[in-house]
Design an enzyme around this catalytic site. Sequence first.
Site, PDB file in Angstrom:
ATOM      1  N   ASP A   1     -12.992  -4.081   3.314  1.00  0.00           N
ATOM      2  CA  ASP A   1     -11.745  -3.808   2.237  1.00  0.00           C
ATOM      3  C   ASP A   1     -11.919  -2.723   1.512  1.00  0.00           C
ATOM      4  OD1 ASP A   1      -9.331  -4.367   0.655  1.00  0.00           O
ATOM      5  OD2 ASP A   1     -10.627  -5.372  -0.739  1.00  0.00           O
ATOM      6  N   LYS A   2     -11.175  -2.130   0.690  1.00  0.00           N
ATOM      7  CA  LYS A   2     -11.393  -0.735   0.050  1.00  0.00           C
ATOM      8  C   LYS A   2     -11.464  -1.150  -1.502  1.00  0.00           C
ATOM      9  CE  LYS A   2      -7.989   1.980  -1.410  1.00  0.00           C
ATOM     10  NZ  LYS A   2      -8.115   2.272  -3.071  1.00  0.00           N
TER      11      LYS A   2
ATOM     12  N   GLU B   1      -1.710   5.927 -13.343  1.00  0.00           N
ATOM     13  CA  GLU B   1      -0.598   6.391 -14.402  1.00  0.00           C
ATOM     14  C   GLU B   1      -1.605   6.045 -15.650  1.00  0.00           C
ATOM     15  OE1 GLU B   1       2.953   3.384 -15.089  1.00  0.00           O
ATOM     16  OE2 GLU B   1       3.803   5.147 -13.664  1.00  0.00           O
TER      17      GLU B   1
ATOM     18  N   ARG C   1      -7.908  11.807  -5.391  1.00  0.00           N
ATOM     19  CA  ARG C   1      -6.558  11.422  -5.108  1.00  0.00           C
ATOM     20  C   ARG C   1      -5.749  12.581  -5.772  1.00  0.00           C
ATOM     21  NH1 ARG C   1      -6.418   4.911  -6.108  1.00  0.00           N
ATOM     22  NH2 ARG C   1      -4.109   5.378  -5.825  1.00  0.00           N
TER      23      ARG C   1
ATOM     24  N   GLY D   1      -4.919  -3.251   2.119  1.00  0.00           N
ATOM     25  CA  GLY D   1      -3.458  -3.614   1.660  1.00  0.00           C
ATOM     26  C   GLY D   1      -3.039  -2.204   0.949  1.00  0.00           C
ATOM     27  N   ASP D   2      -3.839  -1.254   0.598  1.00  0.00           N
ATOM     28  CA  ASP D   2      -3.495  -0.201  -0.429  1.00  0.00           C
ATOM     29  C   ASP D   2      -2.489   0.898   0.481  1.00  0.00           C
ATOM     30  OD1 ASP D   2      -3.148   0.818  -2.758  1.00  0.00           O
ATOM     31  OD2 ASP D   2      -5.109   1.231  -3.210  1.00  0.00           O
TER      32      ASP D   2
ATOM     33  N   ARG E   1      -2.089  -0.722   4.122  1.00  0.00           N
ATOM     34  CA  ARG E   1      -0.807  -1.754   4.197  1.00  0.00           C
ATOM     35  C   ARG E   1      -0.878  -2.790   4.962  1.00  0.00           C
ATOM     36  NH1 ARG E   1       1.706  -0.975  -0.457  1.00  0.00           N
ATOM     37  NH2 ARG E   1       3.714  -1.756   0.359  1.00  0.00           N
TER      38      ARG E   1
ATOM     39  N   PHE F   1       8.214   4.599  -8.419  1.00  0.00           N
ATOM     40  CA  PHE F   1       7.405   4.874  -7.122  1.00  0.00           C
ATOM     41  C   PHE F   1       7.596   3.513  -6.306  1.00  0.00           C
ATOM     42  CE2 PHE F   1       3.689   4.816  -4.556  1.00  0.00           C
ATOM     43  CZ  PHE F   1       3.615   6.030  -4.278  1.00  0.00           C
TER      44      PHE F   1
ATOM     45  N   ASN G   1      -7.354 -11.996  -0.304  1.00  0.00           N
ATOM     46  CA  ASN G   1      -6.880 -11.430   0.841  1.00  0.00           C
ATOM     47  C   ASN G   1      -7.695 -10.942   2.078  1.00  0.00           C
ATOM     48  OD1 ASN G   1      -7.802  -9.352  -0.891  1.00  0.00           O
ATOM     49  ND2 ASN G   1      -6.625  -7.800   0.208  1.00  0.00           N
TER      50      ASN G   1
END
Length: 1214
Positions: A426-427, A570, A673, A755-756, A852, A616, A881
Amino acid sequence: MSRGRSNQKLRWSKLYSFSCIRPSVQSDLTHSPSFQGPGYSRVVHCNQPQLHTKKPLKYPLNSISTTKYNFLTFLPKAIFEQFRRVANLYFLLAAVLSLTPITPFTPVSMIAPLAFVVGLSMAKEALEDWKRFMQDMEVNLRKVSVYKEEGHFGYKSWQKIGVGDVVKVERDQFFPADLLLLSSSYEDGICYVETMNLDGETNLKVKRSLEVTLPLDDDEAFQDFRATIRCEDPNPSLYTFVGNLDYERQVYAIDPSQILLRDSKLRNTEYVYGVVIFTGHGTKVMQNSTKSPSKRSRVEKKMDRIIYVLFSILVLISLISSIGFAVMIKHGMPKWWYMQPKNTTDLYDPSKPFAAGIFHLVTALILYGYLIPISLYISIEAVKVLQAMFINQDIQMYDEETGNAARARTSNLNEELGQVDTILTDKTGTLTCNQMDFLKCSIAGIPYGVGFSEVEIAAEKHMGSDVSYNSYASDIQISTPDFSAIRLSNIGSPEIVENGVSSTFWKEKSPKIKGFSFVDYRLMHGNWTKESNADTIRLFFLILALCHTAIPELNEETGCYDYEAESPDEGAFLVAAREFGFEFCKRTQSSVVVREKFTSISPTEREFKVLNLLEFNSKRKRMSVVVQNQSGQILLLSKGADSVIFERLSKNGRMYEDDTRMHLNEYGEAGLRTLALAYKILEQNEYLSWNTEFVKAKTTIGPNRESELEHVADMIEQDLILVGATAVEDKLQKGVPRCIDKLAQAGLKIWVLTGDKMETAINIGLLRQGMKQICLSSMPPDLIGQGSKKAIKENMLMQIANASQAVKLDRDRHAAFALIIDGKALTYALEDDMKKQFLNLAIDCASVICCRVSPKQKALVTRLVKEGTGKITLAIGDGANDVGMIQEADIGVGISGVEGMQAVMASDFSIAQFRFLERLIVVHGHWCYKRIAQMICYFFYKNIAFGLTLFYFEAFAGFSGQSIYDDWFMLLFNVILTSLPVISLGVFEQDVSSEVCLQQGPKNLFFDWFRIIGWMVNGLYASVIIFFFTISTMECQAFRAGGQTASMAAVGTTMFTAIIWTVDVQIALKMSHFTWIQHVFVWGSVATWYIFLLIYSLSSFSSEEYQILVEAIGPAPTYWFIVFLVMAACNLPYFVHVSYQRNFHPMDHHLIQEIKYYRKDLEDQRMWRREKRKARQQTKIGFTARVEAKIRQLRGRMIQKKKVLALNIQSAVP
């Protein structure tokens, strides 16, 4: 205690465009699903949980269980687990047969060891499952506020919550079950939910209640609340929900935006009220999990196959023995008058040789059972438990920050760690900390920020410590896009020079500001006002301060504002804007206020009216806000992925595009990023015309609402003017870059399943500059709108085929490909007719990133890799998850982080941070694999050496069924006399130290059939030497001083002593690392034999062995001569083999052992580094690959410069 809404009066439903449109009363029920047919039978009576205690509406309570057993199933399931082991099944049969008169041993000698071995293994299983049960109880006993009666709420444990209960969840608490949101502390029922445990996404999700339930805003309001929910049955789909609410004689549609899922967390909201729909294993997160699997290591499975081979040998020699016995009975028995052949049983009846042979077959199967070691399993169990204790006590895998140590939650899979081929991780929360730091930016084509990301610093350190790189790059200044300029003449304290700005920021540390690691005096403390492009810089800061959905909260301790943002990005932007002098300090329903510090003499508050917000989402990949400043000017401010923003720029807005693209590439290479920032000035008429269309689309009810909104939003988000770009660091957990690099060097493949979003998933150190990216998408532009599944699948197959062809045709040996695929494309790629091609492509790529993806898809990908490659897979994650893939993988590792314990409870091993995975796999995995492999091979060796001597004597004694050894000797051989040395081998053996461990397991160098058969042949050779040398020496000559020959007891005891010495010396030769414990166990085993023999021969239990050591064999020189000569002869071939191998065909660990022994690692550092590099495998990911790519790039530049210089010299010569 009653508590109404606080001062949170913002009506967010009016601000959001895509997320918060409310459904009205469901007027057309003819098109809704039938809530009475299959899949839609759930009926929930709100606030009436007592109605769900009886059938047909009886639903399970909210308790969960991740255990393998319960009180009723433990005995049958645990017994099944034990007797699916082939050896245990054989000994069960032997124990039953020992109750018959044809057994050569007493029943107790067969039943007791089996009961001991099986019982101990079952006790271990019970203990491990009890630990899982206690962790389940930690979750089940969490408290939540539940409505009781007369307008009062009280706390109740999660496990006692039932369907229909009304619960009150407070800020930063997990939701205990799947709930229908009724109201929140916000006036219009909005709440923020963090779903990282479910889908790995860090962005907060906006949920909103139905309009009709908004009055249920305090405790007393639920006194008369009654309603009925009809909805879908429990299912694993996290993103869908179909149902309706029957309340006050009206029916309202329910969609996923009103559903709060178990294990997600309430954020930025003081409290919510909700009614329980699904509980326990019916919740969507538990529907995505699978039952705790019963995992067996591949070494253990292979051990079963070895036992099949030994059992075949056992049956073969038993058949030979029974045939020989039948022949002897038929032809020899009539001549043996002293056996009274006319007065005997069927076992010795000369007229019934076939029956005698059959009976003797059973006897032989039991007699030769020592070929199959019953103590092997219990010894392995003991060794694995001790290995697990060492893993648990490893101080180097202890995390001081959290106080968590590594935990082996099961010891069955220790050796699997050393054979891992593919890691699926996972990340968010596993590789990253979910903390964003504003690090760099590009404004008007000028880069700002001289700080270095963790990726850059780690790569620079690696580059600085690389000998070949230093020899090539020392004393020169290297200009690189990601390091700018690094003077390597003094690697210990490099000076970083970027755009003329020297930075030693890591030496002069300023107070750390969370979310802000930016260093550049040109922008700090108002110095930006002195820049030539100050107006553009101010606009850049305004976009950071205005384009968001955050809420400011004054921190009374610091006097500054903190921000509750939907995403960490954000929040980092707002902290950056505050530090640059543009502090977002207030939000009302229709405006935001920014306090500007450096644009005037004193701080000035400026109010901007918020006209529209286009938030977004993963499809739009951008966010925009339409604001009006105090002078009446209307601005569209946008931020988003550079690919999306750049294609929307006007011709006049591309002034800084080339420079900004270059900076974005550099930031991406540094693992940052990035987002592009742009704006547009709107005329009044243009805005009013567009807003009319926008309001019309926003108020549309129906399936086309979202597409119409996107279309209208796209109309205004055109002809933008580029301002710049941001670069934030998704903080990797401590040591992650180094860990990934070391694992890659060990030859392990790493897949990221998250899932990101795709943009946030690719910048985590698995990609590097020059790596060719293959992006698989299920809906390319030419297929959008067709809706044809067949066409989409054909296109996917074509994409995979083209990508595979490109990989195969690439002739550059340094070329590296990264495969990136999203969840929608993965849905098709995992189908039966496509998954093989997809897997083949993924295997050919250096890096695989799946974005995703749902929890179910994570499990399916893990299964595909496990079954498709046939190699050992390890899955690691930290959230609920990740449970599916953790359970599906051969080895599951849970991160014991801050987001619940679901992953840990489902795992086989738990660690506090990802960086400890390196030591778990490369050190403990290597040691455990090699120890277990050598231990098993040695076990079979010693049992073959011992067991075959029984067969030889059987043939020597006319197949009579007579054993040459005393029963007590045979009983104690495996249990006492040779058990401790082999356990010490399995627990303490170290071929190399932890600093230089090698990942040799995936190659299976120490447990392949060649090595196994080699040890079996060694055992066969030893048995031949032991038996025939002893018999031939003692058979026909005087043994004692008085001229007496040796008795059978003396021969048997001498032979048994030779076996003990032979196998113990053999294990001593096998060991590479000795501690005092091993010396005690090995030589103590020999001493134990002599002590036992002395005591036993003096006891009344012995018959033929009475005083045998003191009076018979002890004084006889022949005894000692035979024992030591046999021991030397048996171990000589192994000694010669090892000597030859070390001198002419050494393995990696042989070289390291010699280097360490002669201290070459201290005396010749250059040679030591060279040998360590040889042991590393070539990799195309991680910092080693990054540095090597940089070296190749620099060499290419140098060669090019030399060519240009040579041409210039030639042209200058007349």
